[in-house]
Each structure stands twice: as structure tokens, then as C-alpha cells.
Write a protein that holds these residues in place. Sequence first.
Motif, PDB file in Angstrom:
ATOM      1  N   LEU A   1       0.828  -1.210   0.000  1.00 35.22           N
ATOM      2  CA  LEU A   1       0.000   0.000   0.000  1.00 35.22           C
ATOM      3  C   LEU A   1       0.859   1.256   0.000  1.00 35.22           C
ATOM      4  O   LEU A   1       0.573   2.222  -0.714  1.00 35.22           O
TER       5      LEU A   1
ATOM      6  N   LEU B   1       0.643   3.920  -3.011  1.00 37.51           N
ATOM      7  CA  LEU B   1       0.294   5.324  -2.774  1.00 37.51           C
ATOM      8  C   LEU B   1       1.380   6.268  -3.274  1.00 37.51           C
ATOM      9  O   LEU B   1       1.104   7.415  -3.642  1.00 37.51           O
TER      10      LEU B   1
ATOM     11  N   ALA C   1      -7.867   3.532  -1.887  1.00 35.88           N
ATOM     12  CA  ALA C   1      -6.507   4.060  -2.047  1.00 35.88           C
ATOM     13  C   ALA C   1      -6.422   5.031  -3.218  1.00 35.88           C
ATOM     14  O   ALA C   1      -5.614   5.971  -3.190  1.00 35.88           O
TER      15      ALA C   1
END
Length: 557
Positions: free
Chosen positions: A444, A448, A552
Motif C-alpha cells: 500500500l 500510494l 486508495a
Amino acid sequence: MSVTAAAIPGRPVQPPRTAASRAAGLTLTERVAGQEQVLPAPLLGLLVSLHRAIEPGRRERLAARRERQAFYDAGGLPDFRQDTAHIRAGDWKVAPIPAALQDRRVEITGPTDPKTVINALNSGANCYMADFEDATSPTWRNLLTGQRALAAAVDGTLAFEGANGKQYRLRPFEEQAVLIVRPRGWHLDEKHVRIDGEPMSGGLFDMAVFAWHNARALAGKDRGPYFYLPKLQCMEEAELWEAALSHVEAFLGLPHGQMKVTVLIETLPAAFEMDEILYALRDRIVGLNCGRWDYIFSYLKTFRAHPSRVLPERGQVTMTQPFLKAYSELLIRTCHRRGAHAMGGMAAQIPIKDDPEANEQALARVRADKLREVTAGHDGTWVAHPALVPVAREVFDAHMPTPNQHHVLREDVQVGRDDLVRTPPGTITRAGFENNVEVCVRYLAAWLDGNGCVPIHHLMEDAATAEIARAQLWQWLHHSDPRGRHHAGSPLFLADGAPIDFALFERTLAALPVRLGSAGNLPGAARIPEAIALLDELTRACQLVEFLTLPAYARID
């Protein structure tokens, strides 16, 4: 559209203050330098007409997905459709496969940045799947950079210079892997492109932009264009892709069926509609692929409310498990009956340069996996790293002297519903639980930060593999801890006897920064605190979020 790496879109520039960039109902909400070359006015016209033709159907199919999941949440099970039994029983075949796709014994996958594109096309693989989906973080810059890199690769001008001054150049065209592009799935929007006030489908954007710039050139070389279609759940979703591809062909003046596709069977519902998906795309489809990582994730998501279908840790959910063996062998039988390729799954291993013994053990696992695939009847396989191309090729060359194995009909395979939904036995170790947490956070954080393909513990993690880890954490905790949404009074335990509960999850999250050390050299290191917070939010949610990339996506650009 000839570009070198130096001409690839760079830092974002501010759009004019007077108005956003508009064309015939279309608004671009972000700008990067050189954007007009990638998205000229005539292409914007194609995007508008494509959106208006397909978007109502996309919305309808996404609603149907939600209805189907509600049925599963209420205790229902997927099954073969009665209304399409005539398709499964019919004697029909898909259209002939073009010469460039007859032999696909080794395919390499990866993102679309210039360096990866060059290395993949030069890798010695038969095909390269350029991935705008699971291996790409869809920042606006990444998407346009990828489109420009692929267009430059098609016209032979792509070049790249690394930070160390190393030069990357394409091999001659006849030595390159055949290019296949994977657009995003139906569930993903492209928020930077709004048409009539709505975000455009990410997959339609990816496909149409690539086709606009490259379809005629590739058709002239007898190279397609070719696409991999991800995450379909049913025949109607395949029919929607058929309509979209036909629309683009007509717009560009291409003959019907010029654009060929391979469909990934990477959702549990789709395993019950393989014949139907082939039939819906029969004028252009050349094969199905065992997208096993997303398939495992889909099993978890489909049965998120079923306490009796909790999976063991992901390292134990291998293709030798009966439910996965049944799925892969049914795919082989179905494809070969219809004259289509049955592609195997991806080996996620990457070289372990500092430990020869561990590296050889990893390569042995790859060889065993590829041997299983080729002896079962698969026509090709995937790898994630160029170093694995010769390993996979050696196995397939030894056992598949013909370009493919369509003659291996696997009429011995008899698979019913219960075979496809059977839950495998296994355990959950402390190391497996902690690894799931670490993989989720590290992936993640990198995603990102704009990186969708991340090496973690000598495996190439992408959105699919990270989704397994994320969904398993949710499943284990919500079926085990009394605070969970679907707690059934039967707590789960680690192999060492410790209870699996939110207290364990909290301790593991809290210890992760120490476990990662300074983390300064990890992809997306600065976003690890944000990734920890997001994983905590997703894991505690009352309902398993459909895809981690949906919440996200709001945090990038």
C-alpha cells in the motif's frame, strides 16, 4: 508518436485558470507536460463516443455484481447457469488464432514504465503483458508515461537512460516479445477524465488510448493489437467488452475482430462461465488464463460471509489444492474444446542474488510449478522477472514440442460446482499472519507513492497478491474475534495456540515499524504510516471492501 524517455511526461503543470481542458463534453482534471501529444483532440472524441456507448452497460453490470454478492453473503453459492446450458453443450469454436499468438509458452508481465517495457520486450519471452492494472499505480503521470512508452516501443524508438547512465535500447522487432496490453477492470474509474460529468471507465481509457496510437501500426505488422481482459465475472461483462472493442474498431476503420483478446479467469463466478465468456468473444478471443492470485482473492471475497470457508495462510493455498486444481483443469478442457489457448499462472519469484542456496530452492519451486502446468495441458505460463524466462522455457520446451497443446483435450476432467468451491484444509502460523500484515502495508505504501509492482521477500507483489493478504486478515479476524462482523462463536487460533483477534492485529501493526527498521530504503517509505492507518481502517470495516485500490485511489494525485 515517436518519443524517447527524455520526452515522457514530467512534472505536473497547472491547467489554465479560466477553465479545465474540455472537448465535446469531456473534462481533463489534471495536466502533465506533453499531455496534448498523448491525448489529441480526435482521440478525445473517441473517448466521448465510447463512454456514451458503453457506460450505461458498465453501470448495469457493476450493479449486477453487487446483487450477486448479496446473494453470496446470504449463504448462496455460485453455480453453472441453466439459461446458458445450450452454449456449454453446443459444438462451436472460437475464430482462428493469428500466427503471432500460436506459441505463447512463456509470457512475462510487468508495469509500463520505459525501463520495464524495454527489458520485458527484450527478455526472450514469447509475449509481454504490459499491465495498466495490478502492476500499475494509476497516477495520471504513470498512465500517460506508460502510453507514451508503449507507443514508442511499437514504432521502435523507445529508449531509456538509467540514473547510473546505463542505456536501454530495444532489440530488433523480430527478436521482441509480442506485446499484449492489460487495461484496468470494469470496477475501476479514471477520475482524471470526466465525460458528461461522470468519470470514465479506467479500462476503456487504457484500451482506447493504446488502440488510437498503435492499432494501425500493429495491424500492419500482423501484431494485433492484442489485449488481456481482467476480472470479468460473467458472460454479459464479456459482451460489454465485445461492444467496446467493436466500437473502437469501427471508429478507427479496422475490420471487425482485428483486436484480439485473452481473458483472465480470475474471479470465482467466472469459473462457472468459461464457455459463455469464450462464446461472447468468439470472433476475437484466443484464450483464457488462470489468473490464480486474483482467483484466490475472489474466493475469499465471494465467501466473505461464510465462516465455514475460511482459507489457511496464503503460502498453503497452492495450485495443488483440490479447488484450484479443479479450476485449472476445467479451464484446459474448456479452452481446448473450443480451439483456444489455456494459459497457466504467474510465478511471482524473483532472483535471490545474495543467497545461492535459497535462490536454487526458489527456482526449484518454479520448475515444479511449470512442470505441473505443462503436463496438465496448459499452452503457456507467466513469469514476473526476466531471469525466470529461461527457467520456464526449459520446462515447456522439454514437454511441449508443439506450439501449443490444443490436442490435449482433457476429456477425463469432470468438474462440478462442489469441486470449485471446496475449502482446503490448513493452518495459520504467526509468521503467516505477520507476513500478511507486512505485505499489505509495504505494498500500500509503495502504491500510494506511485509504484504498483513491489519486490517483498523475494516475491514480486502486485495488487492481486496484496489483496489476498488483505482479505485474509479481514476474514480471519471477522470470523474469529467477537468484535467481528461474522463471528460465529468458533474462534480461530494460530498454529502456536494464540487466538486470532484484533488484539493480535493491533500488536502486529504496532510492531511493524520496528520490524521494518528505518525503512528508508523501502519503496514508498514515507507513506508507511498512511498505509498502516489505511490497512487498519480496511480491516476493521464491517464489510470487506471490494478492492483495496478503490479507497486508495482517492489518495493519489
